[in-house]
Design a protein around this motif. Structure first.
Motif, PDB file in Angstrom:
ATOM      1  N   MET A  10      -4.104  -0.554 -18.540  1.00 50.07           N
ATOM      2  CA  MET A  10      -3.248  -0.980 -17.643  1.00 50.07           C
ATOM      3  C   MET A  10      -2.060  -1.831 -18.273  1.00 50.07           C
ATOM      4  N   LEU A  11      -0.776  -1.641 -17.818  1.00 51.00           N
ATOM      5  CA  LEU A  11       0.361  -2.221 -18.475  1.00 51.00           C
ATOM      6  C   LEU A  11       0.997  -3.679 -17.649  1.00 51.00           C
ATOM      7  N   HIS A  12       1.726  -4.408 -18.233  1.00 53.54           N
ATOM      8  CA  HIS A  12       2.250  -5.570 -17.688  1.00 53.54           C
ATOM      9  C   HIS A  12       1.387  -6.327 -16.554  1.00 53.54           C
ATOM     10  N   ASP A  13       1.753  -6.124 -15.251  1.00 53.79           N
ATOM     11  CA  ASP A  13       1.152  -7.068 -14.103  1.00 53.79           C
ATOM     12  C   ASP A  13       0.383  -5.931 -13.342  1.00 53.79           C
ATOM     13  N   ARG A  14      -0.110  -4.750 -13.805  1.00 53.35           N
ATOM     14  CA  ARG A  14      -0.670  -4.115 -12.985  1.00 53.35           C
ATOM     15  C   ARG A  14      -2.338  -4.106 -12.819  1.00 53.35           C
ATOM     16  N   VAL A  15      -2.864  -3.826 -11.684  1.00 55.30           N
ATOM     17  CA  VAL A  15      -4.202  -3.931 -11.593  1.00 55.30           C
ATOM     18  C   VAL A  15      -4.601  -2.650 -11.072  1.00 55.30           C
ATOM     19  N   THR A  37     -13.380   5.689  13.858  1.00 54.57           N
ATOM     20  CA  THR A  37     -12.147   6.202  14.178  1.00 54.57           C
ATOM     21  C   THR A  37     -10.953   5.477  14.393  1.00 54.57           C
ATOM     22  N   VAL A  38     -11.331   3.995  14.834  1.00 57.40           N
ATOM     23  CA  VAL A  38     -10.281   3.186  15.143  1.00 57.40           C
ATOM     24  C   VAL A  38      -9.638   2.749  13.866  1.00 57.40           C
ATOM     25  N   LYS A  39      -8.288   2.744  13.868  1.00 59.34           N
ATOM     26  CA  LYS A  39      -7.614   2.786  12.550  1.00 59.34           C
ATOM     27  C   LYS A  39      -6.869   1.460  13.005  1.00 59.34           C
ATOM     28  N   ASP A  40      -6.926   0.419  12.045  1.00 60.13           N
ATOM     29  CA  ASP A  40      -5.956  -0.816  12.245  1.00 60.13           C
ATOM     30  C   ASP A  40      -4.968  -0.748  11.159  1.00 60.13           C
ATOM     31  N   GLU A  41      -3.563  -0.906  11.615  1.00 62.92           N
ATOM     32  CA  GLU A  41      -2.381  -0.448  10.462  1.00 62.92           C
ATOM     33  C   GLU A  41      -2.527  -1.657   9.639  1.00 62.92           C
ATOM     34  N   ASN A  42      -2.674  -2.997  10.545  1.00 65.88           N
ATOM     35  CA  ASN A  42      -2.497  -4.199   9.585  1.00 65.88           C
ATOM     36  C   ASN A  42      -3.718  -4.822   8.941  1.00 65.88           C
ATOM     37  N   ARG A  43      -4.974  -3.990   8.741  1.00 62.23           N
ATOM     38  CA  ARG A  43      -6.218  -4.377   8.285  1.00 62.23           C
ATOM     39  C   ARG A  43      -6.224  -4.448   7.049  1.00 62.23           C
ATOM     40  N   LEU A  44      -6.361  -5.558   6.053  1.00 62.45           N
ATOM     41  CA  LEU A  44      -6.569  -5.679   4.842  1.00 62.45           C
ATOM     42  C   LEU A  44      -7.902  -5.199   4.023  1.00 62.45           C
ATOM     43  N   VAL A  45      -7.831  -4.625   3.171  1.00 58.97           N
ATOM     44  CA  VAL A  45      -9.275  -4.025   2.507  1.00 58.97           C
ATOM     45  C   VAL A  45      -9.946  -4.825   1.226  1.00 58.97           C
ATOM     46  N   TRP A  46     -11.233  -4.711   0.980  1.00 54.66           N
ATOM     47  CA  TRP A  46     -11.683  -5.295  -0.389  1.00 54.66           C
ATOM     48  C   TRP A  46     -11.707  -4.352  -1.340  1.00 54.66           C
ATOM     49  N   GLY A  47     -11.532  -4.755  -2.574  1.00 52.22           N
ATOM     50  CA  GLY A  47     -11.629  -3.812  -3.540  1.00 52.22           C
ATOM     51  C   GLY A  47     -12.204  -4.345  -4.840  1.00 52.22           C
ATOM     52  N   GLU A  48     -12.819  -3.774  -5.988  1.00 57.32           N
ATOM     53  CA  GLU A  48     -13.324  -4.556  -7.148  1.00 57.32           C
ATOM     54  C   GLU A  48     -12.222  -4.201  -8.372  1.00 57.32           C
ATOM     55  N   ASP A  63     -13.740  -8.669 -10.567  1.00 61.13           N
ATOM     56  CA  ASP A  63     -13.479  -9.590  -9.246  1.00 61.13           C
ATOM     57  C   ASP A  63     -13.349  -8.689  -7.875  1.00 61.13           C
ATOM     58  N   LYS A  64     -13.680  -9.458  -6.992  1.00 65.36           N
ATOM     59  CA  LYS A  64     -13.391  -8.645  -5.562  1.00 65.36           C
ATOM     60  C   LYS A  64     -11.897  -9.008  -5.104  1.00 65.36           C
ATOM     61  N   VAL A  65     -11.186  -8.520  -4.835  1.00 63.06           N
ATOM     62  CA  VAL A  65      -9.591  -8.672  -4.251  1.00 63.06           C
ATOM     63  C   VAL A  65      -9.276  -8.146  -2.904  1.00 63.06           C
ATOM     64  N   LEU A  66      -8.731  -8.877  -2.268  1.00 61.06           N
ATOM     65  CA  LEU A  66      -8.330  -8.250  -0.821  1.00 61.06           C
ATOM     66  C   LEU A  66      -6.890  -7.832  -1.050  1.00 61.06           C
ATOM     67  N   LEU A  67      -6.502  -6.582  -0.465  1.00 59.66           N
ATOM     68  CA  LEU A  67      -5.123  -6.192  -0.599  1.00 59.66           C
ATOM     69  C   LEU A  67      -4.930  -5.438   0.765  1.00 59.66           C
ATOM     70  N   SER A  68      -3.566  -4.995   0.895  1.00 60.28           N
ATOM     71  CA  SER A  68      -3.154  -4.270   1.866  1.00 60.28           C
ATOM     72  C   SER A  68      -3.071  -2.752   1.410  1.00 60.28           C
ATOM     73  N   PRO A  69      -3.765  -1.897   2.287  1.00 64.85           N
ATOM     74  CA  PRO A  69      -3.865  -0.503   1.680  1.00 64.85           C
ATOM     75  C   PRO A  69      -2.348   0.191   1.781  1.00 64.85           C
ATOM     76  N   GLU A  70      -1.282  -0.345   2.384  1.00 62.54           N
ATOM     77  CA  GLU A  70      -0.171   0.117   2.435  1.00 62.54           C
ATOM     78  C   GLU A  70       0.701  -0.214   0.999  1.00 62.54           C
ATOM     79  N   ASP A  71       0.310  -1.095   0.061  1.00 58.44           N
ATOM     80  CA  ASP A  71       1.037  -1.554  -0.962  1.00 58.44           C
ATOM     81  C   ASP A  71       0.245  -0.974  -2.234  1.00 58.44           C
ATOM     82  N   ASP A  89       0.729  -8.087  -5.505  1.00 58.42           N
ATOM     83  CA  ASP A  89       0.446  -7.567  -4.004  1.00 58.42           C
ATOM     84  C   ASP A  89      -1.238  -8.016  -3.493  1.00 58.42           C
ATOM     85  N   LEU A  90      -1.597  -8.622  -4.456  1.00 56.30           N
ATOM     86  CA  LEU A  90      -2.911  -9.149  -4.006  1.00 56.30           C
ATOM     87  C   LEU A  90      -2.852 -10.503  -3.235  1.00 56.30           C
TER      88      LEU A  90
END
Length: 106
Positions: A10-15, A37-48, A63-71, A89-90
């Motif tokens: 990964m380059l620069h500040d990318r994760v 089936t219920v989608k919440d547009e403003n819901r954040l998600v966890w990832g590794e 690390d486990k991080v919290l992020l917006s699926p839109e960004d 964006d994390l």
């Protein structure tokens, strides 16, 4: 002819993040079942975190991080979808050791 294998750096500040598998349904704090089936547009998600650029300072591999699926930008590697985001964006990092946490735990 065998194709050469290339390591992804990964380059620069990318994760590079692998999203956690989503549970098909979830429960609210009061016990109400919310179907998948219920989608919440403003819901954040966890990832590794699976990769970090040289200028990333706040997270590390695993690390486990919290992020917006839109960004995000998506990339498919070996039949798995990963996300590429900027460190800024994390929203949060789940860690066992902290100096100034929220007092909440996963």
């Amino acid at each position: 002819m065998v194709e050469p294998k290339f390591e992804i750096q990964m380059l620069h500040d990318r994760v590079l993040i692998r999203l956690e598998t989503t549970v098909e349904e979830r429960r609210s704090g009061s016990g109400i079942v919310i179907p998948a089936t219920v989608k919440d547009e403003n819901r954040l998600v966890w990832g590794e975190v699976c990769g970090v650029g040289a200028n990333v300072r706040g997270v590390k591999l695993g690390d486990k991080v919290l992020l917006s699926p839109e960004d995000r930008l998506e990339v498919d590697l070996h039949s798995q979808t990963y996300l590429v985001v900027r460190e800024r964006d994390l929203h949060a990092v789940a860690t066992q050791e902290t100096d100034h946490g929220t007092g909440l735990y996963l």
